[in-house]
Design a protein around this motif. Structure first.
Motif, PDB file in Angstrom:
ATOM      1  N   GLU A 149       7.463   8.274   7.666  1.00 20.11           N
ATOM      2  CA  GLU A 149       8.850   8.202   7.211  1.00 20.11           C
ATOM      3  C   GLU A 149       8.946   7.937   5.718  1.00 20.11           C
ATOM      4  OE1 GLU A 149      10.901   5.286   9.582  1.00 20.11           O
ATOM      5  OE2 GLU A 149      10.495   6.378  11.452  1.00 20.11           O
ATOM      6  N   MET A 150       7.955   7.221   5.179  1.00 21.16           N
ATOM      7  CA  MET A 150       7.942   6.881   3.753  1.00 21.16           C
ATOM      8  C   MET A 150       7.140   7.901   2.929  1.00 21.16           C
ATOM      9  SD  MET A 150       7.437   2.784   4.190  1.00 21.16           S
ATOM     10  CE  MET A 150       7.621   2.406   2.448  1.00 21.16           C
ATOM     11  N   ASP A 151       6.752   9.004   3.575  1.00 19.08           N
ATOM     12  CA  ASP A 151       6.010  10.086   2.920  1.00 19.08           C
ATOM     13  C   ASP A 151       4.720   9.580   2.263  1.00 19.08           C
ATOM     14  OD1 ASP A 151       5.595  12.753   2.295  1.00 19.08           O
ATOM     15  OD2 ASP A 151       6.528  12.552   0.320  1.00 19.08           O
ATOM     16  N   THR A 152       3.965   8.811   3.001  1.00 16.70           N
ATOM     17  CA  THR A 152       2.679   8.312   2.541  1.00 16.70           C
ATOM     18  C   THR A 152       1.724   8.363   3.723  1.00 16.70           C
ATOM     19  OG1 THR A 152       1.570   6.497   1.364  1.00 16.70           O
ATOM     20  CG2 THR A 152       3.233   5.871   3.003  1.00 16.70           C
ATOM     21  N   SER A 153       0.495   7.980   3.502  1.00 17.85           N
ATOM     22  CA  SER A 153      -0.464   7.955   4.602  1.00 17.85           C
ATOM     23  C   SER A 153      -0.901   6.524   4.871  1.00 17.85           C
ATOM     24  CB  SER A 153      -1.689   8.811   4.270  1.00 17.85           C
ATOM     25  OG  SER A 153      -2.475   8.195   3.270  1.00 17.85           O
ATOM     26  N   ALA A 154      -1.330   6.290   6.087  1.00 15.71           N
ATOM     27  CA  ALA A 154      -1.829   4.967   6.450  1.00 15.71           C
ATOM     28  C   ALA A 154      -3.035   4.613   5.589  1.00 15.71           C
ATOM     29  CB  ALA A 154      -2.188   4.935   7.934  1.00 15.71           C
ATOM     30  N   ALA A 155      -3.924   5.547   5.382  1.00 14.16           N
ATOM     31  CA  ALA A 155      -5.121   5.288   4.570  1.00 14.16           C
ATOM     32  C   ALA A 155      -4.748   4.895   3.145  1.00 14.16           C
ATOM     33  CB  ALA A 155      -6.022   6.521   4.560  1.00 14.16           C
ATOM     34  N   ARG A 156      -3.786   5.585   2.562  1.00 16.60           N
ATOM     35  CA  ARG A 156      -3.354   5.270   1.197  1.00 16.60           C
ATOM     36  C   ARG A 156      -2.788   3.861   1.120  1.00 16.60           C
ATOM     37  NH1 ARG A 156       0.587   9.388  -0.471  1.00 16.60           N
ATOM     38  NH2 ARG A 156      -1.261  10.607  -0.949  1.00 16.60           N
ATOM     39  N   GLU A 157      -1.986   3.485   2.104  1.00 14.00           N
ATOM     40  CA  GLU A 157      -1.382   2.154   2.098  1.00 14.00           C
ATOM     41  C   GLU A 157      -2.422   1.061   2.304  1.00 14.00           C
ATOM     42  OE1 GLU A 157       1.721   1.623   1.134  1.00 14.00           O
ATOM     43  OE2 GLU A 157       1.779   3.797   0.867  1.00 14.00           O
ATOM     44  N   ILE A 158      -3.377   1.304   3.173  1.00 11.97           N
ATOM     45  CA  ILE A 158      -4.429   0.309   3.407  1.00 11.97           C
ATOM     46  C   ILE A 158      -5.317   0.170   2.175  1.00 11.97           C
ATOM     47  CG2 ILE A 158      -6.486  -0.207   4.780  1.00 11.97           C
ATOM     48  CD1 ILE A 158      -4.907   1.091   7.166  1.00 11.97           C
ATOM     49  N   ARG A 159      -5.672   1.297   1.534  1.00 14.11           N
ATOM     50  CA  ARG A 159      -6.456   1.230   0.289  1.00 14.11           C
ATOM     51  C   ARG A 159      -5.698   0.456  -0.779  1.00 14.11           C
ATOM     52  NH1 ARG A 159      -7.830   6.687   1.617  1.00 14.11           N
ATOM     53  NH2 ARG A 159      -6.167   7.415   0.265  1.00 14.11           N
ATOM     54  N   GLY A 160      -4.389   0.694  -0.884  1.00 12.10           N
ATOM     55  CA  GLY A 160      -3.573  -0.028  -1.855  1.00 12.10           C
ATOM     56  C   GLY A 160      -3.562  -1.527  -1.580  1.00 12.10           C
ATOM     57  N   PHE A 161      -3.438  -1.887  -0.306  1.00 12.68           N
ATOM     58  CA  PHE A 161      -3.469  -3.299   0.061  1.00 12.68           C
ATOM     59  C   PHE A 161      -4.796  -3.928  -0.345  1.00 12.68           C
ATOM     60  CE2 PHE A 161      -5.155  -6.407   3.013  1.00 12.68           C
ATOM     61  CZ  PHE A 161      -4.264  -7.447   2.823  1.00 12.68           C
ATOM     62  N   ILE A 162      -5.889  -3.244  -0.050  1.00 14.72           N
ATOM     63  CA  ILE A 162      -7.215  -3.778  -0.369  1.00 14.72           C
ATOM     64  C   ILE A 162      -7.377  -3.963  -1.874  1.00 14.72           C
ATOM     65  CG2 ILE A 162      -9.695  -3.243  -0.349  1.00 14.72           C
ATOM     66  CD1 ILE A 162      -9.192  -1.975   2.460  1.00 14.72           C
ATOM     67  N   ARG A 163      -6.949  -2.972  -2.675  1.00 13.58           N
ATOM     68  CA  ARG A 163      -7.056  -3.086  -4.134  1.00 13.58           C
ATOM     69  C   ARG A 163      -6.255  -4.278  -4.660  1.00 13.58           C
ATOM     70  NH1 ARG A 163      -6.178   2.873  -4.003  1.00 13.58           N
ATOM     71  NH2 ARG A 163      -8.274   3.755  -3.998  1.00 13.58           N
ATOM     72  N   LYS A 164      -5.022  -4.441  -4.167  1.00 17.69           N
ATOM     73  CA  LYS A 164      -4.185  -5.572  -4.594  1.00 17.69           C
ATOM     74  C   LYS A 164      -4.808  -6.891  -4.181  1.00 17.69           C
ATOM     75  CE  LYS A 164       0.059  -2.917  -4.325  1.00 17.69           C
ATOM     76  NZ  LYS A 164       1.242  -2.615  -3.493  1.00 17.69           N
ATOM     77  N   PHE A 165      -5.346  -6.957  -2.990  1.00 20.15           N
ATOM     78  CA  PHE A 165      -5.982  -8.181  -2.495  1.00 20.15           C
ATOM     79  C   PHE A 165      -7.177  -8.557  -3.353  1.00 20.15           C
ATOM     80  CE2 PHE A 165      -8.944 -10.512   0.170  1.00 20.15           C
ATOM     81  CZ  PHE A 165      -8.125 -11.442   0.810  1.00 20.15           C
ATOM     82  N   ILE A 166      -7.994  -7.573  -3.680  1.00 24.27           N
ATOM     83  CA  ILE A 166      -9.169  -7.808  -4.530  1.00 24.27           C
ATOM     84  C   ILE A 166      -8.732  -8.295  -5.904  1.00 24.27           C
ATOM     85  CG2 ILE A 166     -11.087  -6.699  -5.751  1.00 24.27           C
ATOM     86  CD1 ILE A 166     -11.378  -4.882  -3.230  1.00 24.27           C
ATOM     87  N   LYS A 167      -7.757  -7.614  -6.489  1.00 26.38           N
ATOM     88  CA  LYS A 167      -7.284  -7.988  -7.824  1.00 26.38           C
ATOM     89  C   LYS A 167      -6.731  -9.410  -7.831  1.00 26.38           C
ATOM     90  CE  LYS A 167      -4.350  -6.330 -11.560  1.00 26.38           C
ATOM     91  NZ  LYS A 167      -3.446  -5.281 -12.007  1.00 26.38           N
ATOM     92  N   LYS A 168      -5.941  -9.748  -6.838  1.00 30.28           N
ATOM     93  CA  LYS A 168      -5.321 -11.072  -6.754  1.00 30.28           C
ATOM     94  C   LYS A 168      -6.342 -12.178  -6.540  1.00 30.28           C
ATOM     95  CE  LYS A 168      -2.130 -13.754  -3.919  1.00 30.28           C
ATOM     96  NZ  LYS A 168      -1.324 -13.770  -2.702  1.00 30.28           N
ATOM     97  N   ASN A 169      -7.382 -11.903  -5.774  1.00 32.97           N
ATOM     98  CA  ASN A 169      -8.310 -12.952  -5.356  1.00 32.97           C
ATOM     99  C   ASN A 169      -9.662 -12.928  -6.071  1.00 32.97           C
ATOM    100  OD1 ASN A 169      -6.833 -14.291  -3.034  1.00 32.97           O
ATOM    101  ND2 ASN A 169      -6.620 -12.125  -2.550  1.00 32.97           N
ATOM    102  N   SER A 170      -9.822 -12.060  -7.022  1.00 31.19           N
ATOM    103  CA  SER A 170     -11.093 -11.997  -7.757  1.00 31.19           C
ATOM    104  C   SER A 170     -11.078 -12.910  -8.966  1.00 31.19           C
ATOM    105  CB  SER A 170     -11.388 -10.593  -8.218  1.00 31.19           C
ATOM    106  OG  SER A 170     -11.712  -9.783  -7.117  1.00 31.19           O
TER     107      SER A 170
END
Length: 55
Positions: free
Chosen positions: A34-55
């Motif tokens: 519905e948001m014109d994105t993919s599950a993989a893209r959203e999960i990769r984005g979450f992982i990148r943000k998590f790494i950046k925030k917690n590194s």
């Protein structure tokens, strides 16, 4: 001339396998569509943000 390499920048070469409730998975996939994105893209984005925030 630049040295050629089999690996391209940003190449995805690993997998993360996880188990989750089918209803949660289906809802997530549908929301992504519905948001014109993919599950993989959203999960990769979450992982990148998590790494950046917690590194």
């Amino acid at each position: 001339m630049a040295k050629t390499d089999d690996k391209k920048a940003g190449k995805k070469d690993s997998q993360l396998i996880l188990r989750l409730n089918k209803d949660d998975r289906d809802t997530f996939i549908e929301l992504c569509k519905e948001m014109d994105t993919s599950a993989a893209r959203e999960i990769r984005g979450f992982i990148r943000k998590f790494i950046k925030k917690n590194s």
